[in-house]
Motif scaffolding. Structure first.
Motif, PDB file in Angstrom:
ATOM      1  N   SER A  53       0.838  -1.199   0.000  1.00 26.87           N
ATOM      2  CA  SER A  53       0.000   0.000   0.000  1.00 26.87           C
ATOM      3  C   SER A  53       0.872   1.248   0.000  1.00 26.87           C
ATOM      4  O   SER A  53       2.053   1.203   0.336  1.00 26.87           O
ATOM      5  CB  SER A  53      -0.938   0.011   1.207  1.00 26.87           C
ATOM      6  OG  SER A  53      -0.217   0.114   2.414  1.00 26.87           O
ATOM      7  N   HIS A  73     -11.222   3.967  -6.519  1.00 31.13           N
ATOM      8  CA  HIS A  73      -9.886   3.684  -7.046  1.00 31.13           C
ATOM      9  C   HIS A  73      -9.221   4.969  -7.501  1.00 31.13           C
ATOM     10  O   HIS A  73      -9.898   5.926  -7.872  1.00 31.13           O
ATOM     11  CB  HIS A  73      -9.967   2.747  -8.256  1.00 31.13           C
ATOM     12  CG  HIS A  73     -10.481   1.395  -7.927  1.00 31.13           C
ATOM     13  ND1 HIS A  73     -11.799   1.051  -8.114  1.00 31.13           N
ATOM     14  CD2 HIS A  73      -9.872   0.312  -7.412  1.00 31.13           C
ATOM     15  CE1 HIS A  73     -11.977  -0.206  -7.734  1.00 31.13           C
ATOM     16  NE2 HIS A  73     -10.824  -0.676  -7.299  1.00 31.13           N
ATOM     17  N   CYS A 121      -4.727   1.735  -7.484  1.00 25.40           N
ATOM     18  CA  CYS A 121      -4.934   1.611  -6.047  1.00 25.40           C
ATOM     19  C   CYS A 121      -6.416   1.651  -5.690  1.00 25.40           C
ATOM     20  O   CYS A 121      -7.188   2.383  -6.304  1.00 25.40           O
ATOM     21  CB  CYS A 121      -4.229   2.754  -5.310  1.00 25.40           C
ATOM     22  SG  CYS A 121      -2.450   2.779  -5.571  1.00 25.40           S
ATOM     23  N   ARG A 122      -6.775   0.878  -4.686  1.00 22.97           N
ATOM     24  CA  ARG A 122      -8.112   0.927  -4.098  1.00 22.97           C
ATOM     25  C   ARG A 122      -8.009   1.740  -2.822  1.00 22.97           C
ATOM     26  O   ARG A 122      -7.176   1.467  -1.958  1.00 22.97           O
ATOM     27  CB  ARG A 122      -8.615  -0.482  -3.775  1.00 22.97           C
ATOM     28  CG  ARG A 122      -9.997  -0.503  -3.117  1.00 22.97           C
ATOM     29  CD  ARG A 122     -10.498  -1.920  -2.885  1.00 22.97           C
ATOM     30  NE  ARG A 122      -9.494  -2.853  -2.401  1.00 22.97           N
ATOM     31  CZ  ARG A 122      -9.121  -2.980  -1.129  1.00 22.97           C
ATOM     32  NH1 ARG A 122      -9.644  -2.206  -0.194  1.00 22.97           N
ATOM     33  NH2 ARG A 122      -8.207  -3.865  -0.782  1.00 22.97           N
ATOM     34  N   SER A 124      -8.317   2.761   0.699  1.00 25.29           N
ATOM     35  CA  SER A 124      -8.523   1.978   1.913  1.00 25.29           C
ATOM     36  C   SER A 124      -8.949   2.863   3.076  1.00 25.29           C
ATOM     37  O   SER A 124      -9.901   2.559   3.776  1.00 25.29           O
ATOM     38  CB  SER A 124      -7.223   1.237   2.252  1.00 25.29           C
ATOM     39  OG  SER A 124      -7.334   0.562   3.477  1.00 25.29           O
ATOM     40  N   GLU A 140      -3.468  -2.623  -6.264  1.00 19.75           N
ATOM     41  CA  GLU A 140      -4.111  -3.770  -6.908  1.00 19.75           C
ATOM     42  C   GLU A 140      -3.386  -4.222  -8.171  1.00 19.75           C
ATOM     43  O   GLU A 140      -3.496  -5.371  -8.579  1.00 19.75           O
ATOM     44  CB  GLU A 140      -5.560  -3.419  -7.285  1.00 19.75           C
ATOM     45  CG  GLU A 140      -6.442  -3.172  -6.090  1.00 19.75           C
ATOM     46  CD  GLU A 140      -7.888  -2.921  -6.461  1.00 19.75           C
ATOM     47  OE1 GLU A 140      -8.747  -3.188  -5.614  1.00 19.75           O
ATOM     48  OE2 GLU A 140      -8.175  -2.471  -7.596  1.00 19.75           O
ATOM     49  N   GLU A 141      -2.655  -3.305  -8.786  1.00 16.32           N
ATOM     50  CA  GLU A 141      -1.958  -3.622 -10.032  1.00 16.32           C
ATOM     51  C   GLU A 141      -0.739  -2.724 -10.147  1.00 16.32           C
ATOM     52  O   GLU A 141      -0.782  -1.558  -9.759  1.00 16.32           O
ATOM     53  CB  GLU A 141      -2.903  -3.355 -11.213  1.00 16.32           C
ATOM     54  CG  GLU A 141      -2.297  -3.543 -12.575  1.00 16.32           C
ATOM     55  CD  GLU A 141      -3.254  -3.094 -13.690  1.00 16.32           C
ATOM     56  OE1 GLU A 141      -2.723  -2.791 -14.776  1.00 16.32           O
ATOM     57  OE2 GLU A 141      -4.469  -3.033 -13.486  1.00 16.32           O
TER      58      GLU A 141
END
Length: 164
Positions: A53, A73, A121-122, A124, A140-141
């Protein structure tokens, strides 16, 4: 100088932080108007390794602040040497920061081509502190270019190089 006695001003703080090299990234998000939005940041750092993260600090005065806060995202584009024009554009108040750029939608995230690394990114967590919000994104990627040098921001200028 100490902040308590009033001799250490925000200008002194800015001058001090200008001596600290920082990586440069463009954060992108889909706006409320379904258009791509973005800003340049130097306040980006790794946060946790498990899960991977990042942590980024966003000023409340940023024009894409509300879109970032509402987004599920966002994209992080780590810039490479030679992308100082892009960094300057995303640091500006330009209406269409994506004009002339090669980019495409990655689901709900605007993805700019050609950066050193792209992280999807998600969101959080996000928490406010003074005039900024600290956002934490779970990665996430990741896609990374090889054999390119990262852009650094130092002494209020983009395009510094790391030399071996």
């Amino acid at each position: 100088m100490s902040p308590e006695n009033g001799t250490f001003t925000p200008a002194h703080f800015g001058d001090l932080m200008a001596e600290l090299p920082a990586g440069v990234a463009v954060i992108t998000v889909k706006g409320d108007d379904e258009q791509p939005k973005g800003l340049v940041v130097t306040s980006l750092t790794a946060y946790t390794a498990e899960p991977p993260s990042i942590l980024v600090s966003v000023a409340h005065s940023s024009r894409c602040y509300s879109a970032l806060l509402a987004a599920e995202h966002f994209g992080v584009h780590v810039l490479q040497v030679g992308q100082d024009a892009m960094a300057s554009t995303f640091a500006s108040k330009a209406d269409d920061k994506f004009a002339g750029l090669e980019w495409a939608w990655d689901g709900d995230v605007p993805r700019i081509a050609g950066s050193l690394a792209y992280l999807r990114c998600r969101t959080s967590k996000a928490f406010e502190h003074l005039d900024h919000t600290v956002m934490i994104g779970i990665i996430e990627e990741v896609e990374r270019l090889e054999q390119v040098e990262p852009m650094l921001y130092l002494r209020r200028a983009f395009a510094w190089r790391v030399s071996g």
